[in-house]
Write a protein that holds these residues in place. Sequence first.
Motif, PDB file in Angstrom:
ATOM      1  N   GLU A 198      16.402   3.559  -2.655  1.00 26.60           N
ATOM      2  CA  GLU A 198      17.723   2.937  -2.600  1.00 26.60           C
ATOM      3  C   GLU A 198      17.826   2.122  -1.325  1.00 26.60           C
ATOM      4  OE1 GLU A 198      19.874   3.214  -5.047  1.00 26.60           O
ATOM      5  OE2 GLU A 198      18.842   4.809  -6.181  1.00 26.60           O
ATOM      6  N   GLU A 199      18.594   1.034  -1.388  1.00 24.19           N
ATOM      7  CA  GLU A 199      18.856   0.205  -0.223  1.00 24.19           C
ATOM      8  C   GLU A 199      20.356   0.174   0.034  1.00 24.19           C
ATOM      9  OE1 GLU A 199      15.323  -3.167   0.092  1.00 24.19           O
ATOM     10  OE2 GLU A 199      17.295  -3.699  -0.701  1.00 24.19           O
ATOM     11  N   ALA A 200      20.717   0.251   1.310  1.00 21.68           N
ATOM     12  CA  ALA A 200      22.125   0.189   1.677  1.00 21.68           C
ATOM     13  C   ALA A 200      22.640  -1.241   1.560  1.00 21.68           C
ATOM     14  CB  ALA A 200      22.303   0.708   3.104  1.00 21.68           C
ATOM     15  N   SER A 201      23.923  -1.363   1.494  1.00 24.19           N
ATOM     16  CA  SER A 201      24.550  -2.679   1.366  1.00 24.19           C
ATOM     17  C   SER A 201      24.335  -3.497   2.631  1.00 24.19           C
ATOM     18  CB  SER A 201      26.046  -2.507   1.106  1.00 24.19           C
ATOM     19  OG  SER A 201      26.697  -3.755   1.126  1.00 24.19           O
ATOM     20  N   ARG A 202      24.181  -4.809   2.443  1.00 21.99           N
ATOM     21  CA  ARG A 202      24.047  -5.721   3.557  1.00 21.99           C
ATOM     22  C   ARG A 202      25.264  -6.633   3.637  1.00 21.99           C
ATOM     23  NH1 ARG A 202      17.745  -7.706   4.038  1.00 21.99           N
ATOM     24  NH2 ARG A 202      16.817  -5.612   4.216  1.00 21.99           N
ATOM     25  N   GLY A 203      26.378  -6.072   3.363  1.00 28.92           N
ATOM     26  CA  GLY A 203      27.609  -6.823   3.451  1.00 28.92           C
ATOM     27  C   GLY A 203      27.733  -7.832   2.330  1.00 28.92           C
ATOM     28  N   ALA A 204      28.166  -9.032   2.661  1.00 29.18           N
ATOM     29  CA  ALA A 204      28.345 -10.067   1.652  1.00 29.18           C
ATOM     30  C   ALA A 204      27.013 -10.620   1.157  1.00 29.18           C
ATOM     31  CB  ALA A 204      29.197 -11.209   2.225  1.00 29.18           C
ATOM     32  N   ALA A 205      25.925 -10.445   1.948  1.00 28.71           N
ATOM     33  CA  ALA A 205      24.629 -10.999   1.551  1.00 28.71           C
ATOM     34  C   ALA A 205      24.095 -10.318   0.300  1.00 28.71           C
ATOM     35  CB  ALA A 205      23.629 -10.863   2.699  1.00 28.71           C
ATOM     36  N   ARG A 206      24.183  -8.971   0.232  1.00 28.98           N
ATOM     37  CA  ARG A 206      23.665  -8.265  -0.935  1.00 28.98           C
ATOM     38  C   ARG A 206      24.249  -6.863  -0.958  1.00 28.98           C
ATOM     39  NH1 ARG A 206      18.156  -8.998  -0.530  1.00 28.98           N
ATOM     40  NH2 ARG A 206      17.905  -7.075   0.680  1.00 28.98           N
ATOM     41  N   PRO A 207      24.779  -6.431  -2.109  1.00 35.13           N
ATOM     42  CA  PRO A 207      25.338  -5.088  -2.190  1.00 35.13           C
ATOM     43  C   PRO A 207      24.228  -4.043  -2.200  1.00 35.13           C
ATOM     44  CG  PRO A 207      25.413  -6.156  -4.330  1.00 35.13           C
ATOM     45  CD  PRO A 207      24.939  -7.189  -3.350  1.00 35.13           C
ATOM     46  N   ALA A 208      24.602  -2.797  -2.266  1.00 32.48           N
ATOM     47  CA  ALA A 208      23.626  -1.702  -2.339  1.00 32.48           C
ATOM     48  C   ALA A 208      22.755  -1.876  -3.583  1.00 32.48           C
ATOM     49  CB  ALA A 208      24.349  -0.361  -2.367  1.00 32.48           C
ATOM     50  N   SER A 209      21.474  -1.548  -3.440  1.00 33.84           N
ATOM     51  CA  SER A 209      20.512  -1.817  -4.502  1.00 33.84           C
ATOM     52  C   SER A 209      19.670  -0.588  -4.802  1.00 33.84           C
ATOM     53  CB  SER A 209      19.569  -2.963  -4.108  1.00 33.84           C
ATOM     54  OG  SER A 209      20.293  -4.102  -3.699  1.00 33.84           O
ATOM     55  N   ALA A 210      19.217  -0.540  -6.042  1.00 32.49           N
ATOM     56  CA  ALA A 210      18.199   0.436  -6.445  1.00 32.49           C
ATOM     57  C   ALA A 210      16.863  -0.283  -6.435  1.00 32.49           C
ATOM     58  CB  ALA A 210      18.504   0.987  -7.831  1.00 32.49           C
ATOM     59  N   THR A 211      15.864   0.286  -5.780  1.00 33.34           N
ATOM     60  CA  THR A 211      14.591  -0.414  -5.570  1.00 33.34           C
ATOM     61  C   THR A 211      13.421   0.357  -6.177  1.00 33.34           C
ATOM     62  OG1 THR A 211      14.261   0.657  -3.427  1.00 33.34           O
ATOM     63  CG2 THR A 211      15.445  -1.447  -3.447  1.00 33.34           C
ATOM     64  N   VAL A 212      12.392  -0.391  -6.431  1.00 36.40           N
ATOM     65  CA  VAL A 212      11.126   0.160  -6.912  1.00 36.40           C
ATOM     66  C   VAL A 212      10.001  -0.494  -6.121  1.00 36.40           C
ATOM     67  CG1 VAL A 212       9.551   0.437  -8.860  1.00 36.40           C
ATOM     68  CG2 VAL A 212      12.025   0.572  -9.225  1.00 36.40           C
ATOM     69  N   SER A 213       9.131   0.318  -5.557  1.00 32.83           N
ATOM     70  CA  SER A 213       7.948  -0.168  -4.854  1.00 32.83           C
ATOM     71  C   SER A 213       6.726   0.463  -5.523  1.00 32.83           C
ATOM     72  CB  SER A 213       8.012   0.212  -3.373  1.00 32.83           C
ATOM     73  OG  SER A 213       6.841  -0.213  -2.705  1.00 32.83           O
ATOM     74  N   ALA A 214       5.816  -0.369  -5.984  1.00 37.24           N
ATOM     75  CA  ALA A 214       4.668   0.134  -6.734  1.00 37.24           C
ATOM     76  C   ALA A 214       3.398  -0.574  -6.278  1.00 37.24           C
ATOM     77  CB  ALA A 214       4.879  -0.071  -8.226  1.00 37.24           C
ATOM     78  N   GLU A 215       2.306   0.135  -6.345  1.00 38.24           N
ATOM     79  CA  GLU A 215       1.015  -0.424  -5.968  1.00 38.24           C
ATOM     80  C   GLU A 215      -0.071   0.177  -6.852  1.00 38.24           C
ATOM     81  OE1 GLU A 215      -1.595  -1.418  -1.951  1.00 38.24           O
ATOM     82  OE2 GLU A 215      -0.126   0.214  -1.909  1.00 38.24           O
ATOM     83  N   ARG A 216      -1.024  -0.634  -7.246  1.00 37.37           N
ATOM     84  CA  ARG A 216      -2.179  -0.184  -8.016  1.00 37.37           C
ATOM     85  C   ARG A 216      -3.443  -0.842  -7.465  1.00 37.37           C
ATOM     86  NH1 ARG A 216      -3.155  -2.618 -13.880  1.00 37.37           N
ATOM     87  NH2 ARG A 216      -5.103  -1.550 -13.394  1.00 37.37           N
ATOM     88  N   ARG A 520      -2.904  -4.839  -7.020  1.00 38.45           N
ATOM     89  CA  ARG A 520      -1.592  -5.469  -7.182  1.00 38.45           C
ATOM     90  C   ARG A 520      -0.497  -4.625  -6.527  1.00 38.45           C
ATOM     91  NH1 ARG A 520      -2.101  -6.646 -13.697  1.00 38.45           N
ATOM     92  NH2 ARG A 520      -3.650  -8.337 -13.576  1.00 38.45           N
ATOM     93  N   ARG A 521       0.509  -5.325  -6.062  1.00 35.56           N
ATOM     94  CA  ARG A 521       1.737  -4.701  -5.574  1.00 35.56           C
ATOM     95  C   ARG A 521       2.921  -5.341  -6.306  1.00 35.56           C
ATOM     96  NH1 ARG A 521       0.718  -4.569   1.022  1.00 35.56           N
ATOM     97  NH2 ARG A 521      -0.866  -2.914   0.987  1.00 35.56           N
ATOM     98  N   VAL A 522       3.807  -4.519  -6.777  1.00 37.10           N
ATOM     99  CA  VAL A 522       4.980  -5.005  -7.518  1.00 37.10           C
ATOM    100  C   VAL A 522       6.220  -4.342  -6.918  1.00 37.10           C
ATOM    101  CG1 VAL A 522       6.141  -5.095  -9.755  1.00 37.10           C
ATOM    102  CG2 VAL A 522       3.655  -5.372  -9.632  1.00 37.10           C
ATOM    103  N   TRP A 523       7.249  -5.173  -6.688  1.00 30.48           N
ATOM    104  CA  TRP A 523       8.522  -4.671  -6.172  1.00 30.48           C
ATOM    105  C   TRP A 523       9.642  -5.101  -7.115  1.00 30.48           C
ATOM    106  CZ3 TRP A 523       5.098  -7.318  -2.921  1.00 30.48           C
ATOM    107  CH2 TRP A 523       4.441  -6.536  -1.967  1.00 30.48           C
ATOM    108  N   ALA A 524      10.662  -4.268  -7.176  1.00 29.59           N
ATOM    109  CA  ALA A 524      11.841  -4.591  -7.998  1.00 29.59           C
ATOM    110  C   ALA A 524      13.100  -4.161  -7.248  1.00 29.59           C
ATOM    111  CB  ALA A 524      11.755  -3.896  -9.352  1.00 29.59           C
ATOM    112  N   ARG A 525      14.132  -4.944  -7.461  1.00 30.56           N
ATOM    113  CA  ARG A 525      15.439  -4.642  -6.857  1.00 30.56           C
ATOM    114  C   ARG A 525      16.511  -4.905  -7.907  1.00 30.56           C
ATOM    115  NH1 ARG A 525      15.139  -7.729  -2.779  1.00 30.56           N
ATOM    116  NH2 ARG A 525      14.695  -6.164  -1.154  1.00 30.56           N
ATOM    117  N   ALA A 526      17.426  -3.969  -8.071  1.00 32.10           N
ATOM    118  CA  ALA A 526      18.533  -4.099  -9.032  1.00 32.10           C
ATOM    119  C   ALA A 526      19.851  -3.820  -8.303  1.00 32.10           C
ATOM    120  CB  ALA A 526      18.350  -3.125 -10.195  1.00 32.10           C
ATOM    121  N   TYR A 527      20.792  -4.734  -8.453  1.00 28.04           N
ATOM    122  CA  TYR A 527      22.086  -4.564  -7.784  1.00 28.04           C
ATOM    123  C   TYR A 527      23.162  -5.190  -8.659  1.00 28.04           C
ATOM    124  CZ  TYR A 527      21.050  -9.366  -6.373  1.00 28.04           C
ATOM    125  OH  TYR A 527      20.719 -10.696  -6.374  1.00 28.04           O
ATOM    126  N   ALA A 528      24.398  -4.769  -8.396  1.00 30.62           N
ATOM    127  CA  ALA A 528      25.548  -5.233  -9.186  1.00 30.62           C
ATOM    128  C   ALA A 528      26.081  -6.537  -8.608  1.00 30.62           C
ATOM    129  CB  ALA A 528      26.633  -4.174  -9.205  1.00 30.62           C
TER     130      ALA A 528
END
Length: 587
Positions: A198-216, A520-528
């Motif tokens: 999870e990522e905390a909110s960065r104010g107006a720049a980006r709200p709190a986010s659910a994240t995924v960090s993956a590597e293979r 490979r490395r794959v990242w994902a971020r989901a926020y409202a």
Amino acid sequence: MARRAGGDGTYVPEGIADEFTQGEPTSGESTSGEQKPNRPNAPALGLVGTLRWMWRQLTSMRVALMLLMLLAVAAVPGSVLPQRNQDAAGVIEYLADHPTAGEWLDKAGFFDVYSSVWFSAIYILLFVSLVGCILPRSMAHYRALRDRPPRVPSRFNRFPAKASGTTTASPEEAADAVAARLRGKISWLPTFRVDRGEEASRGAARPASATVSAERGYLRETGNLVFHLALVGLLVSVATGQLLHYRGQAIVTEGRGFANAVVDYDTFEKGAWFRPESLVPFSMTLDRFVSEFASDTVAFAQARDFTAHVTVTEPSGEQRPEIVKVNHPLVVDGAKIYLQGNGFAPDITVRDAEGEVAFAGRVTFIPQDTMYTSRGVVKVPDVAPGLDQIGLVGYFLPTAEVEPDGSARSAFPQPVDPLLVLEVYTGDLGLDEGAPQNVYELDTASLTPAVDENGERVKVLARPGETVDLPDGLGTLTLGDELPRYVALDLRHDPSLGFVLVFSLLALGGLTVSLFTPRRRVWARAYAAQDGATVVEVAGLARGDDAGLQAEVDRALAAVPGVAEIGSGAAREQAQQPRVETGSEKD
């Protein structure tokens, strides 16, 4: 590069302590009276630093590959020049033919390549280089396996593969869907190592986010390490095999045999750690040898089959019949016995001028062609006192065809019409001098040939069961009625062969995994978003060129339920570029 100014305004590299910037002074002085530094003083390596630098060079992959190539080059003389442990007579002959070069080559160890100091030094350096390279990489790989995948970057727009979309699912559901897709369907064998965060909110720049960090791609380094470990295993196995192996060759005629003892082999080579008492005392007898040749006109005289029927006697006294064929060796107590060759060994009896038996026994004739035109030598040193020694050299023809000019040849490999053709020599055979001689060669340089009244060399012709006179009253020669066959057997024992096979397969498997496993490395971020929809962003990064990276990112995004893709790859980048309107469009 960062830089700062010294007290006199000169350039001083950032991070260099002041005491190392005072170089040797120049001949001129500054306006303030102080001498300007000529160049920075680098700290001396010292003995420990020099040794550390040498160790790092030795354990680098570049040096390991160079040593591997050097080892292959160093092995070439062992294949080109005769070696003492395999062909001592060949070494003596080479030294006689090349006295100057041979002496220097002998001093350098070129006739004992695989036991020489320089070959052993290359071998040991390669071993140390591989071990020194593997150990730190193994520890680093172990730490990488225990670490979490790299954290999610703050911006995705700088990555070569990226995709984004919107969905009605919550950010947590979207992130869980991406994580499940990256992990794969098999729980105990995940495709990616996934870290859900999870990522905390960065104010107006980006709200709190659910994240995924993956590597293979950890298997890539694992395969690389397995490959290098297998190379070390190969080095150890080959060295062990050279130290413990033994190999013996024996020629056995029908009705006779040999025992598995060093003295019973015609030639025997062994490793440095071989002990004669380690040989299992079995014995083998050649009961009969069967050969088959084609008699039709299409494949006339071509070999069809060779079979040696033998009886093996174990140390316990138990006997058992066995069969040895070409490419089908007999395995006895861990040693393989190969059928290497065959031919005829006729019984020959020579009586000297006084009628005494000077020689009696089976003589091995070596085939020279597919028709078994066989060459052999009979050395008769045990003549009566006062008589010259006799040497006979010539051919045995299984199916003889005598031409009108007196020449003869064999027309078929089987003994249809056998004939023995020999030339006679007299003199000192050199057998009493103690120098080793090839039993299949007769040195005629110091011998006198028997000739007729026209100066032509006399040829003695004998068929099975016949007794013929030797020229010049030297005696008689008798060819036996039977024509025994012989086989050339090659016994080999190398305890490392199984390990060499295993490590070779491991090296091939590790190299395959290392070459074809993508990292490979794959990242994902989901926020409202402000409109209530969930924005999902996915980005990927590969080590090197990876044509499948964008497809991996797209599949990760597509795993989100109800996603509406904004764009991916080049199409999305083109869509995000600012649009320039033309004049006609404005109108």
